[in-house]
Design an enzyme around this catalytic site. Structure first.
Site, PDB file in Angstrom:
ATOM      1  N   ARG A  84      33.552  -4.053 -30.833  1.00 28.72           N
ATOM      2  CA  ARG A  84      32.111  -3.826 -30.771  1.00 28.72           C
ATOM      3  C   ARG A  84      31.526  -4.746 -29.705  1.00 28.72           C
ATOM      4  NH1 ARG A  84      27.520  -6.384 -33.936  1.00 28.72           N
ATOM      5  NH2 ARG A  84      25.758  -5.056 -33.421  1.00 28.72           N
ATOM      6  N   GLU A 174      20.290  -5.501 -35.362  1.00 27.64           N
ATOM      7  CA  GLU A 174      19.436  -6.380 -36.148  1.00 27.64           C
ATOM      8  C   GLU A 174      17.973  -6.387 -35.714  1.00 27.64           C
ATOM      9  OE1 GLU A 174      21.024 -10.331 -36.338  1.00 27.64           O
ATOM     10  OE2 GLU A 174      22.823  -9.702 -37.375  1.00 27.64           O
ATOM     11  N   TYR A 317      26.157 -12.268 -43.534  1.00 26.82           N
ATOM     12  CA  TYR A 317      26.744 -13.602 -43.438  1.00 26.82           C
ATOM     13  C   TYR A 317      26.589 -14.429 -44.703  1.00 26.82           C
ATOM     14  CZ  TYR A 317      27.079 -12.968 -38.346  1.00 26.82           C
ATOM     15  OH  TYR A 317      27.396 -12.513 -37.093  1.00 26.82           O
ATOM     16  N   GLU A 382      29.187  -6.989 -38.399  1.00 35.23           N
ATOM     17  CA  GLU A 382      29.314  -8.433 -38.187  1.00 35.23           C
ATOM     18  C   GLU A 382      29.492  -9.135 -39.516  1.00 35.23           C
ATOM     19  OE1 GLU A 382      26.256 -10.558 -35.959  1.00 35.23           O
ATOM     20  OE2 GLU A 382      26.161  -8.919 -34.510  1.00 35.23           O
TER      21      GLU A 382
END
Ligand code: PNW
Length: 479
Positions: A84, A174, A317, A382
């Site tokens: 990516r 995002e 995350y 991610e």
């Protein structure tokens, strides 16, 4: 989508997409080479180096513009079947609009894509990872609704020039973080128009995304046969206590974070979450405004935005506790939400203040998405951990091992339809306003050497083993 049989003896199916991620401004360098125009990160880092913790910038970064062939080999060495990366808008359209198309910029990405395909790695291409052409910033950036048309014009060129070889497109990375640039001083353009700028920018970003989705559908999909979606980031919010108020606050927190973008695009009903509409309208009225700070979509827009993503791109995350309470300036998104967020002191930390290690939140988040938005395929675009850049990155391995185990449970036990995962990041890079002080790579980059030498960290071994066996290595010493 995957047969359950195949799943019983491994954690991930054979055809699962495993890759790593990066972003143009964070790795490429060559900020003014071969006709590239200036973007907001070039502009603001040059204008005021103090905005960046170590006064650095992405002028050279990892020099991936020149070292992309080597970087494809890094991916291949791990065994990844996907990469990516993002395209720098200013490399393609130096002025932001389509009055000038830079063929050399197109060639760079075209060569990169060819190199990936020749090595059996599938390109997953993000069109916008925060590096807005500076001329478009001058007209208000994403707060200006015409940006949706400029973004569509840019996307059209990408489909025409690269769409024959790209089967996975991500429009925006995002948007939640992009809008902070308009409501705070966290990111360029540092507009600091709290509680207004974010909602204006978000409104344009969502409309821009949907325009590009329909452009692909109407003019390119039949021939190019790819998928197109958007990547949203989200923490998971746990209720701080078992009180009714905190349970509700945790749901509100999810709606104000993920729901802001996911509800218009991925829900059955479309439009902003009702809790946002209600709270922001009410606060706006109290502030004596005639109009809500949260803009309204037309009915036609609601319908064209709803369903405008073939998959659910997710960056995750960390997690937070949510409780009912007012914090933040008036006005601000934080104040509007009526939620206070805290962390648990027992959660292990990282080199990034915001990033605490809470693996269970990952599985909860995936289940929350399934419950809210159904079974559209999810690609985790991610997930990763920061340290100071050491080669012996045991804490990173611990992070990946625990988060991937939760991901596997979400797939196998909760039947979440996750089809791919790209780790952040393939190599250490320019971590935005933190400069080079926080490192997310599985390869180390020596930023003091003119050559930007790359070296595998221990976590490369972890991913090699994971990909080979499709089982998450649990013990650090097993890698
Ligand atoms: C992502 N948060 O941003 C970005 O997509 C990457 O470019 C970046 O390097 C990476 O995460 C690491 O920071 C985030 O505060 C920024 O929760 C902030 C948050 C999450 C992700």
């Amino acid at each position: 989508q995957f047969e359950t049989e195949k799943m019983t003896d491994t954690d991930f199916p054979k055809d699962f997409l495993f890759g790593a991620a990066s972003a143009s401004y964070q790795i490429e360098g060559a900020w003014n080479k071969d006709g590239k125009g200036e973007n907001i990160w070039d502009h603001y880092t040059h204008q005021n180096p103090n905005l960046i913790r170590d006064h650095s910038n992405g002028d050279i970064a990892c020099d991936s513009y020149h070292k992309y062939k080597e970087d494809v080999q890094l991916l291949k060495t791990v065994g990844f079947n996907a990469y990516r990366f993002s395209i720098s808008w200013s490399r393609i359209l130096p002025k932001g609009d389509d009055s000038l198309v830079n063929e050399k910029g197109i060639k760079y990405y075209s060569d990169l894509i060819d190199e990936l395909l020749a090595n059996g790695i599938q390109p997953m291409v993000t069109m916008y990872h925060w590096d807005l052409p500076e001329p478009l910033d001058k007209i208000g950036g994403w707060t200006n609704p015409v940006l949706a048309d400029y973004f569509e014009a840019y996307a059209r060129i990408l489909f025409i020039k690269l769409g024959n070889r790209v089967k996975l497109w991500i429009t925006l990375n995002e948007p939640m973080e992009v809008v902070h640039g308009y409501g705070s001083v966290d990111y360029p353009p540092f507009l600091n128009y709290n509680g207004v700028g974010e909602y204006l920018a978000a409104h344009t970003l969502i409309r821009a995304h949907a325009k590009v989705y329909h452009l692909y559908n109407n003019e390119f999909r039949t021939e190019q046969k790819g998928l197109i979606g958007i990547t949203l980031n989200s923490d998971f919010s746990f209720p701080k206590t078992t009180s009714k108020d905190d349970i509700e606050a945790a749901q509100t927190a999810m709606q104000f974070f993920l729901g802001w973008f996911a509800h218009p695009i991925h829900s059955k009903e479309g439009d902003y979450p009702s809790v946002m509409r209600q709270r922001i309208d009410e606060n706006s009225k109290k502030e004596g405004r005639f109009k809500s700070r949260l803009p309204r979509f037309t009915q036609e827009e609601i319908e064209s935005i709803r369903g405008s993503s073939d998959f659910f791109g997710l960056n995750h995350y960390t997690s937070r506790y949510a409780s009912k309470g007012q914090s933040g300036k008036v006005p601000s998104v934080e104040y509007d939400s009526g939620v206070m967020k805290t962390i648990d002191p027992s959660w292990p930390g990282s080199a990034s203040e915001w990033l605490k290690v809470v693996p269970s939140g990952f599985r909860h988040l995936l289940k929350w998405i399934k419950k809210e938005y159904g079974d559209k395929p999810i690609i985790v675009t991610e997930n990763g951990f920061s340290d100071k850049g050491e080669l012996n990155d045991d804490d990173r391995i611990r992070y990946y091992s625990s988060y991937l185990q939760e991901l596997s449970k979400a797939i196998k036990d909760d039947k979440c339809n996750v089809i791919g995962y790209t780790a952040w990041s393939i190599m250490d890079n320019f971590e935005w306003c933190k400069g080079y002080t926080e490192r997310f790579g599985i390869y180390q980059v020596d930023f003091t050497s003119p050559d930007r030498t790359r070296k595998p960290k221990k976590s490369v071994k972890f991913f090699q083993k994971l990909i080979e066996t499709r089982i998450v290595p649990e013990e650090i010493n097993a890698v």
